[in-house]
Design a protein around this motif. Sequence first.
Motif, short mmCIF file in Angstrom:
data_model
loop_
_atom_site.label_atom_id
_atom_site.label_comp_id
_atom_site.label_asym_id
_atom_site.label_seq_id
_atom_site.Cartn_x
_atom_site.Cartn_y
_atom_site.Cartn_z
N THR A 1 -36.97 -92.00 71.96
CA THR A 1 -37.87 -92.33 73.06
C THR A 1 -38.24 -91.08 73.85
O THR A 1 -39.21 -91.08 74.58
CB THR A 1 -37.27 -93.37 74.03
OG1 THR A 1 -35.96 -92.96 74.40
CG2 THR A 1 -37.24 -94.75 73.44
N LEU A 2 -37.46 -89.99 73.67
CA LEU A 2 -37.82 -88.73 74.33
C LEU A 2 -39.21 -88.28 73.86
O LEU A 2 -39.98 -87.74 74.66
CB LEU A 2 -36.79 -87.64 74.01
CG LEU A 2 -35.39 -87.85 74.60
CD1 LEU A 2 -34.46 -86.75 74.14
CD2 LEU A 2 -35.47 -87.86 76.12
N GLU B 1 -41.59 -90.30 72.83
CA GLU B 1 -42.55 -91.19 73.48
C GLU B 1 -42.78 -90.76 74.92
O GLU B 1 -43.90 -90.77 75.42
CB GLU B 1 -42.05 -92.64 73.44
CG GLU B 1 -42.21 -93.28 72.08
CD GLU B 1 -41.91 -94.77 72.10
OE1 GLU B 1 -41.35 -95.26 73.10
OE2 GLU B 1 -42.23 -95.44 71.11
N ALA B 2 -41.68 -90.38 75.58
CA ALA B 2 -41.78 -89.95 76.98
C ALA B 2 -42.70 -88.73 77.08
O ALA B 2 -43.56 -88.66 77.96
CB ALA B 2 -40.40 -89.64 77.54
N ALA B 3 -42.53 -87.78 76.17
CA ALA B 3 -43.34 -86.56 76.22
C ALA B 3 -44.83 -86.90 76.02
O ALA B 3 -45.68 -86.41 76.76
CB ALA B 3 -42.88 -85.58 75.15
N MET B 4 -45.11 -87.77 75.06
CA MET B 4 -46.50 -88.12 74.80
C MET B 4 -47.07 -88.93 75.97
O MET B 4 -48.22 -88.78 76.34
CB MET B 4 -46.62 -88.91 73.51
CG MET B 4 -46.32 -88.04 72.31
SD MET B 4 -47.15 -88.65 70.85
CE MET B 4 -45.81 -89.41 70.03
N ASP B 5 -46.22 -89.78 76.53
CA ASP B 5 -46.63 -90.58 77.68
C ASP B 5 -47.05 -89.69 78.84
O ASP B 5 -47.96 -90.00 79.59
CB ASP B 5 -45.45 -91.47 78.10
CG ASP B 5 -45.82 -92.42 79.21
OD1 ASP B 5 -46.53 -93.39 78.93
OD2 ASP B 5 -45.40 -92.19 80.36
N LEU B 6 -46.37 -88.54 78.97
CA LEU B 6 -46.66 -87.63 80.08
C LEU B 6 -47.85 -86.73 79.79
O LEU B 6 -48.21 -85.90 80.61
CB LEU B 6 -45.43 -86.79 80.40
CG LEU B 6 -44.27 -87.59 81.00
CD1 LEU B 6 -42.99 -86.79 80.97
CD2 LEU B 6 -44.60 -88.01 82.42
N GLY B 7 -48.42 -86.86 78.60
CA GLY B 7 -49.64 -86.12 78.32
C GLY B 7 -49.49 -85.03 77.28
O GLY B 7 -50.41 -84.24 77.09
N ALA B 8 -48.34 -84.94 76.61
CA ALA B 8 -48.17 -83.91 75.59
C ALA B 8 -48.66 -84.43 74.25
O ALA B 8 -48.16 -85.43 73.76
CB ALA B 8 -46.70 -83.51 75.50
N PRO B 9 -49.62 -83.74 73.65
CA PRO B 9 -50.05 -84.13 72.30
C PRO B 9 -48.90 -83.94 71.32
O PRO B 9 -47.92 -83.26 71.64
CB PRO B 9 -51.20 -83.15 71.99
CG PRO B 9 -51.57 -82.55 73.31
CD PRO B 9 -50.37 -82.61 74.17
N ARG C 1 -47.28 -80.35 70.89
CA ARG C 1 -46.52 -79.89 72.04
C ARG C 1 -45.21 -80.68 72.19
O ARG C 1 -44.18 -80.13 72.56
CB ARG C 1 -47.37 -80.04 73.31
CG ARG C 1 -46.71 -79.47 74.55
CD ARG C 1 -47.59 -79.61 75.78
NE ARG C 1 -46.77 -79.60 76.99
CZ ARG C 1 -46.40 -78.50 77.61
NH1 ARG C 1 -46.76 -77.33 77.17
NH2 ARG C 1 -45.64 -78.57 78.70
N VAL D 1 -39.94 -80.60 72.98
CA VAL D 1 -38.89 -81.60 73.14
C VAL D 1 -38.04 -81.75 71.87
O VAL D 1 -36.84 -81.52 71.88
CB VAL D 1 -39.49 -82.97 73.56
CG1 VAL D 1 -38.42 -84.04 73.60
CG2 VAL D 1 -40.16 -82.84 74.92
#
Lengths: 376, 272
Positions: B168-169, B171-179, B182, B187
Amino acid sequence: MDSVITLEHVQKRFGTYIAVHEAHFDIGKGEFFSMLGPSGCGKTTTLRMIAGFEQPDSGRILLEGQDVSRVPPYRRNVNTVFQHYALFPHMTVRDNVAFGPRSRKLEEAEVQKRVKELLEVTRLNQFAERKPAQLSGGQQQRVALARALVNYPSALLLDEPLGALDLKLRQAMQIELKRIQREVGITFIYVTHDQEEALTMSDRIAVMNEGRVEQIGTPEEIYHSPSTVFVAGFIGVANLLPARVIGLMDNRAVVTLAGEQRAEATAPGWAAKPGSDATLMVRPERLRLSADGPGVAATLTTAVFQGPVVRCLLATPDGVEVIAHVGSEGPRPDLQPGRSYRLLWDADSARLLPRAKASAPLDLQERTTLDLAGSH
Amino acid sequence: MARGGPVGSRWTGRLLDLYAGLVLLYLFLPIFVIVSYSFNKPAGKFNFVWKSFSLDAWRDPFLYPALVDAMKMSLKVAAVSTSVSVVFGSLIALALCRYTWKGAGPINLLLVLPLTTPEVVLGSSLLSLFLQVNAPTGFWTVVIAHIMFSVSYVALTVKARIRGFDWTLEEAAMDLGAPPFRTVLKVTLPLIAPGIAAAGMLSFALSLDDFIITLFNAGNQVTYPLYVYGARRAAFPPQINVLATTILVGSLILLGITVLWQNRTMKEAMTK
C-alpha cells in the motif's frame, strides 16, 4: 449544494462477484460524508474507485464535474488516509508530508510553507524530524492526515482510519478529525463499519449492504426514518415486528401485528397494497410498558438497571424478541421477569418498512460486543 | 553456553558445546589454512607445507602477471554477470511478489531448476549450445553462463527479502501524485535496496567462485579458480592465498555493512 464528487450508476465486479452495485449519489463541497456498512458491503471498493485504485466496470465518477473514471490516482486531486496509514518508513515526518507537493513539482519554498502549515494544523511540529516508527499510533494517524491534506485535495478519502487505535484514542481522534475538517473546509469521505463513529462525525451517511447503497441521509434521518430493515437494524437498536398492512392514508398505515393486534405507524411513500406483508420498527426508547390495558402483549424475560434507563428484554407470544428502554421518569409498572406486560408506542415513533428479503437483521447485542472486542 | 534443559545434565551440555565447537572448526579450518599460508615462506614453488612466517607475499601480491590477469578476469566476469542478473532477478522477484498471475507457479519452478541441476550437466549442455550456434567460447560465454545461474539466486534471495513488504506504500505514493516511475524510485527501491544488495553480493561471490561451469565455457580464458586449479601442477605461490584472503576480508566488511543497513531499513519496510 455544490457537488465535489458524483457517482453515476457505478458498478464494480471482481470476477462474478458484484462488489458495488449501481452506486449513484452526490457528495457536496465541505461535507463530512460517511459510507457505513458491514465488511464486504462495497464501501472500501467505492472509496478505492474514487481514489483511482480501481476502475468502475460501468458508470462514471465525476470529480468537480470532470469525468475521472479512467484517470490514474496520481492525476486526481483527491488524497487518501489509509487504514494502516502507509507512511513511508524511510522518510522523516517532514519528508512524508512533503512527498505530495514535491511529487507535484511545486517550488521547494512553497513545499516547505505547506508542510509547516499542515504540521501546525495536526500539531506535529515537534515530531517533524522523527521517523514513523518512532511515533505512537495516534501520532502516525496525524502524519497520515497531514500528508494527505498537504496537496489541498478536492476531497479527502479516509479508509477506516481509526480502526487500529484503542477505544479512548479513537474517541479523541473523532473529535480531532472533525476539528481539522472544519478548519481546512475540505470534503471528507469516510469509510467505517462503526455506526457510532459515523453518527458522531458525519453530515450525511450512506448505509451500504451487499454492494448496494440502502439509504443516504443525515444521521438523524438514518436513525429516526430508516428506509429498510437493514438500516434500522444496523444503526442503533431496532425492534422489528412482523406486520400486515390493512389500510394506508396520508403517510400513515394501519397494520395488524401477530395476534390480530392493531397498530398505527408512519409510512411515508409507502406504496404497497393493503394485505401485503411488512415490518413495523420501533426504537427501544420509544416503547412504554404497562401492566394491563391496550397494547401488544409480551412476557418480560429480563430487566437490567442501567442508570438512566432500565433495559427490558421481552418476548411476544409468537416468539419475537423486543427490547424496551424504560426511563426512570413517568409511570412504570413493577418489573418482574416472567410476568406479562403490554407494549405501547405513539404512532409517530413507529415506522413501517418493507419486509426484509432474506436474513434477519443483525443481532445488535452481539455486534456491539464484537465492536468492543475489535477495538483492543 | 550450556543451558539446562528439562532433561539436560551438566555432561550433556558439555558434550553439546564440544560438538558445536567441532562443527565450527570443521567449517572454518580450511579458511584458517588459506589465510595463515598467505604468511608462509615456502621452501619451493609449492605453498603446501608450513616453513616460516613472512610478509613477502603480502609485500608483492602482484608478482605473477598470469595470476593477476586471472583475478582481473574473474572480477570482470563477476561484475558484468552480477549487474545483469541483479536487474533481471530483482524484476522477476518483484513480479512474483507483487502480483498474482498464472505464470507465477511455473516461473518459481524454473527458478529452482538451475540450482538443483548438477553443474556438470549445466556446463556441458551450455557448451554444446554455444558450439551449435557457433559462438566462440571466452569472456562472454562465461558471463552468459554465470548470468544464467545468478538470476535464480538473485530472484530467490530478493523474493525472500521482500516478502511482507507493504505494497500500500506504492498506492500511497501514487495517491499523493507520484507517477509510477517516481513511486518506484522514491519508495519501492529505497526500501527493497538492502535485499537487492544482499542478492548482488551473493551473485558476485558465486560468480567469483564458480569452477565447473566456467571450465566448460571459458575457451582459452583463465579465471581465478581455473588458474588455481592449473597452478597446483606447475607452481603454487603464496600470492594465491594473499588474493584469496583479500577477497575474504573485503566480502566480510561488505557483509557487515549490508547486515547493519538491512536490519535498519527492512524492519521499517514491513507492515506493522
